[in-house]
Scaffold this motif. Structure first.
Motif, short mmCIF file in Angstrom:
data_model
loop_
_atom_site.label_atom_id
_atom_site.label_comp_id
_atom_site.label_asym_id
_atom_site.label_seq_id
_atom_site.Cartn_x
_atom_site.Cartn_y
_atom_site.Cartn_z
N ALA A 1 0.81 -1.22 0.00
CA ALA A 1 0.00 0.00 0.00
C ALA A 1 0.85 1.27 0.00
CB ALA A 1 -0.92 0.00 1.22
N PHE A 2 2.13 1.14 0.33
CA PHE A 2 2.94 2.33 0.55
C PHE A 2 3.09 3.24 -0.67
CE2 PHE A 2 7.37 4.03 0.30
CZ PHE A 2 7.16 5.14 1.11
N PRO A 3 3.42 2.74 -1.87
CA PRO A 3 3.64 3.67 -2.98
C PRO A 3 2.44 4.56 -3.27
CG PRO A 3 4.50 1.49 -3.53
CD PRO A 3 3.71 1.34 -2.26
N ALA A 4 1.26 3.98 -3.28
CA ALA A 4 0.06 4.78 -3.57
C ALA A 4 -0.22 5.78 -2.45
CB ALA A 4 -1.14 3.87 -3.80
N THR B 1 16.42 20.18 -1.42
CA THR B 1 16.13 18.95 -0.67
C THR B 1 14.63 18.71 -0.64
OG1 THR B 1 15.95 20.07 1.48
CG2 THR B 1 18.15 19.30 0.80
N VAL B 2 14.28 17.44 -0.52
CA VAL B 2 12.89 17.03 -0.29
C VAL B 2 12.88 16.04 0.87
CG1 VAL B 2 12.10 17.42 -2.65
CG2 VAL B 2 13.07 15.21 -2.03
N ARG B 3 11.77 16.00 1.57
CA ARG B 3 11.61 15.00 2.64
C ARG B 3 10.70 13.90 2.12
NH1 ARG B 3 13.44 15.21 7.73
NH2 ARG B 3 14.52 17.11 8.35
N GLU B 4 11.20 12.68 2.24
CA GLU B 4 10.47 11.52 1.74
C GLU B 4 10.02 10.65 2.91
OE1 GLU B 4 9.75 11.06 -1.31
OE2 GLU B 4 11.31 11.91 -2.61
N PRO B 5 8.86 9.99 2.81
CA PRO B 5 8.45 9.04 3.85
C PRO B 5 9.35 7.82 3.86
CG PRO B 5 6.94 8.93 1.98
CD PRO B 5 7.86 10.09 1.72
N LEU B 6 9.44 7.18 5.02
CA LEU B 6 10.35 6.04 5.18
C LEU B 6 9.83 4.77 4.53
CD1 LEU B 6 11.23 6.53 8.96
CD2 LEU B 6 12.61 7.19 6.98
N GLY B 7 8.51 4.52 4.66
CA GLY B 7 7.93 3.26 4.19
C GLY B 7 7.00 2.70 5.24
N VAL B 8 7.22 1.45 5.63
CA VAL B 8 6.39 0.81 6.66
C VAL B 8 6.96 1.13 8.04
CG1 VAL B 8 5.46 -1.37 7.54
CG2 VAL B 8 5.81 -1.07 5.07
N VAL B 9 6.11 1.64 8.91
CA VAL B 9 6.47 1.97 10.28
C VAL B 9 5.72 1.03 11.22
CG1 VAL B 9 6.32 3.72 12.08
CG2 VAL B 9 6.99 4.37 9.75
N ALA B 10 6.43 0.47 12.20
CA ALA B 10 5.80 -0.37 13.22
C ALA B 10 5.73 0.41 14.53
CB ALA B 10 6.58 -1.66 13.43
N ARG B 11 4.55 0.41 15.16
CA ARG B 11 4.36 1.13 16.41
C ARG B 11 3.82 0.16 17.47
NH1 ARG B 11 3.94 7.43 15.97
NH2 ARG B 11 5.58 6.96 17.47
N ILE B 12 4.59 -0.02 18.54
CA ILE B 12 4.20 -0.91 19.65
C ILE B 12 3.76 -0.02 20.80
CG2 ILE B 12 4.99 -2.71 21.22
CD1 ILE B 12 7.15 -3.41 19.16
N VAL B 13 2.54 -0.22 21.29
CA VAL B 13 1.98 0.70 22.29
C VAL B 13 1.77 0.00 23.63
CG1 VAL B 13 0.91 2.12 20.51
CG2 VAL B 13 -0.41 0.28 21.55
N ALA C 1 2.89 11.96 7.10
CA ALA C 1 4.13 12.07 6.33
C ALA C 1 4.16 11.15 5.11
CB ALA C 1 5.33 11.77 7.22
N GLY C 2 3.17 10.25 4.99
CA GLY C 2 3.10 9.39 3.82
C GLY C 2 3.54 7.97 4.03
N ASN C 3 3.73 7.55 5.29
CA ASN C 3 4.10 6.17 5.59
C ASN C 3 2.85 5.31 5.79
OD1 ASN C 3 7.20 6.53 6.35
ND2 ASN C 3 6.06 8.21 7.29
N THR C 4 3.02 4.01 5.70
CA THR C 4 1.98 3.08 6.15
C THR C 4 2.40 2.51 7.50
OG1 THR C 4 3.03 1.30 4.86
CG2 THR C 4 1.22 2.51 3.82
N VAL C 5 1.43 2.01 8.27
CA VAL C 5 1.68 1.72 9.68
C VAL C 5 1.13 0.35 10.06
CG1 VAL C 5 1.39 2.53 12.05
CG2 VAL C 5 1.50 4.19 10.19
N VAL C 6 1.90 -0.36 10.89
CA VAL C 6 1.44 -1.57 11.57
C VAL C 6 1.51 -1.30 13.07
CG1 VAL C 6 1.77 -4.03 11.95
CG2 VAL C 6 2.32 -3.03 9.71
#
Length: 490
Positions: A64-67, A145-157, A176-181
């Motif tokens: 899902a990240f590119p879109a 310069t441009v700021r780009e999203p990292l990609g898949v981010v994992a968040r443990i709560v 910022a344009g990342n997808t998240v797990v």
């Protein structure tokens, strides 16, 4: 509220993992019971994700990240605002669900969904602010310069505010344009399953994903090569484990960890406000289960006896353990039997090492609370910095009180611990306040206040209390990298 008394529609309808826009049974077919800590009785089963489930969820997020990264920032912001509206509309039921599952009072949890919604809206407004800059290189070049999203981010709560943490920690990486797990806490996963039901389909498939699981799930997220950043709200041992695993993949981390936070009172402090701040700063409402609790109180010798007596008198009037789902309850239960035993152990340790028990120190004798994990609000005085209770985080309702007269010696004791999350300074002198704020080694300082968070104000620790800052613009940048573009003009 026992299981047969729970209103219809409070517990989530699903018992599956949510990723790729759909619900999935755990591949190993494993489910774990969750409990109501007020009665130590089963509440509902939750799915347990293993490494294979993690791989499936991460790959869905990667697909899902590119879109999503290409989605215009204003559109990403609109979706975040829609999620915020849904949270506010369901705030009461979400508060009740967390109260059932983690033991915090429903009255205080009612604010969690609103605070999470505020965060979603704050970062929605910042989605267009992920900007670069131009750099002068002379007439033959254009450099920017441009700021780009990292990609898949994992968040443990963490379990003390599972719904709030899961929802608000989605905001910055999504903006910022990342997808998240998101991985739910072991002890209280139900509100995060419900969150998936409520907002999962607000976003395109695979943009937001929710997993339940134990240590294997978190380990697999930290190890997965497609996870570009791993974040944690939790204890120091877990943070160290996550960081060690992430290091193998040179993966950046964002860690909000424990605290052994100090409240320092000078002789000129407003005593009425100070007494109120000491009781409030310990976060007895959720049984001290808060990383920001000011659990070490340093009182100047000239005010020590009076303030301690007034705190001991106020505490049982303001905070008395009660059933978490009762709106009148001002102090809930601990989350588990293991946490209860940990608190008992700290009480015994303090007694063995010479601490003076001023209040509490035991489980309540109310018959209505006999089956749950309740513990009275507790104060120890005559504390020394070398005591175990003075050095280690309890994550429970125990306050330590110290007497001081020499300012330099006091600051040495305040800063001697391995933690550096929050601190609280009490004085009416502006010069003293600013000097004290410079001397305390923490990431966040309150002056004549405690416990409050403000969206936009950076929150995070130093030393073993964590890495990075959240709840602010800096959190948005945590989920980007800088790309330089150099164009040679013809």
């Amino acid at each position: 509220m026992r299981a047969h008394e729970i209103p219809a529609g409070i517990l989530p309808a699903h018992r599956q993992l949510f990723y790729g826009g759909d619900w999935h049974e755990p591949l190993a077919g494993v489910y774990a019971p969750t409990i109501n800590p007020a009665y130590d009785e089963p509440l509902a089963d939750a799915p347990v994700a293993d490494a294979r489930d993690v791989d499936a969820a991460v790959r869905a997020a990667q697909d899902a990240f590119p879109a999503w990264a290409a989605t215009p920032p204003m559109e990403r912001g609109r979706m975040l605002r829609r999620a915020a509206d849904i949270l506010r509309a369901h705030a009461r039921e979400l508060a009740l669900l967390d109260a059932l599952n983690n033991g915090n009072p429903v009255s205080i949890l009612a604010k969690d969904a609103d605070f999470a919604a505020d965060s979603l809206e704050y970062f929605a407004g910042l989605a267009t602010e992920v900007k670069g800059e131009t750099l002068p290189m002379g007439p033959g070049y254009l450099d920017y310069t441009v700021r780009e999203p990292l990609g898949v981010v994992a968040r443990i709560v963490a379990y003390n505010h599972p719904l709030m943490f899961a929802a608000m920690r989605l905001a910055a990486p999504l903006a910022a344009g990342n997808t998240v797990v998101v991985k739910s806490p072991d002890q209280a996963p139900l509100s995060i399953i419900r969150l998936a039901e409520l907002i999962g389909h607000v976003f395109p498939k695979g943009v937001v994903n929710f997993l339940c699981g134990s240590r294997e799930c978190g380990q697999a997220l930290a190890e997965h090569p497609l996870v570009r950043k791993i974040t944690l709200i939790g204890g120091v041992p877990t943070g160290k484990s996550v960081m060690k695993t992430a290091a193998d993949g040179l993966k950046p981390v964002l860690l909000e960890l424990g605290g052994k936070n100090a409240l320092v009172a000078y002789p000129d402090a407003d005593l009425d406000k100070l007494v109120d701040g000491i009781v409030g700063g310990m976060n007895f409402t959720w049984s001290g289960q808060s990383c920001g609790s000011t659990s070490r109180v340093f009182l100047h010798d000239s005010i020590h006896d009076e303030v301690l007596a007034r705190v001991a008198e106020l505490l049982p009037r303001r905070h008395r353990p009660g059933i978490p789902t009762d709106p009148a309850t001002t102090m809930g239960s601990l989350v588990s039997r293991a946490q209860l035993e940990k608190v008992r152990g700290f009480v015994q340790s303090a007694l063995d090492e010479g601490g003076r028990l001023v209040a509490g120190g035991r489980q309540p004798d109310d018959p209505a609370l006999r089956d749950g994990f309740f513990f009275e609000p507790t104060i120890f005085a005559d504390m020394r910095p070398d005591m175990r209770l003075a050095r280690e985080e309890v994550f429970g309702p125990i306050m330590s009180v110290f007497r001081w007269s020499d300012e330099d010696a006091m600051w040495a004791d305040v800063n001697a611990v391995d933690f550096g999350l929050t601190g609280s300074i009490w004085t009416r002198d502006l010069d003293t306040a600013h000097r004290a704020a410079r001397r305390i080694h923490t990431g966040y300082v309150w002056i004549n206040n405690t416990s409050q968070h403000f969206i936009g104000a950076p929150f995070g620790g130093v030393k073993q209390s964590g890495i990075g800052r959240e709840e602010c613009f800096e959190e948005l940048l945590e989920f980007t990298y800088t790309k330089n573009v150099n164009l040679k003009l013809g």
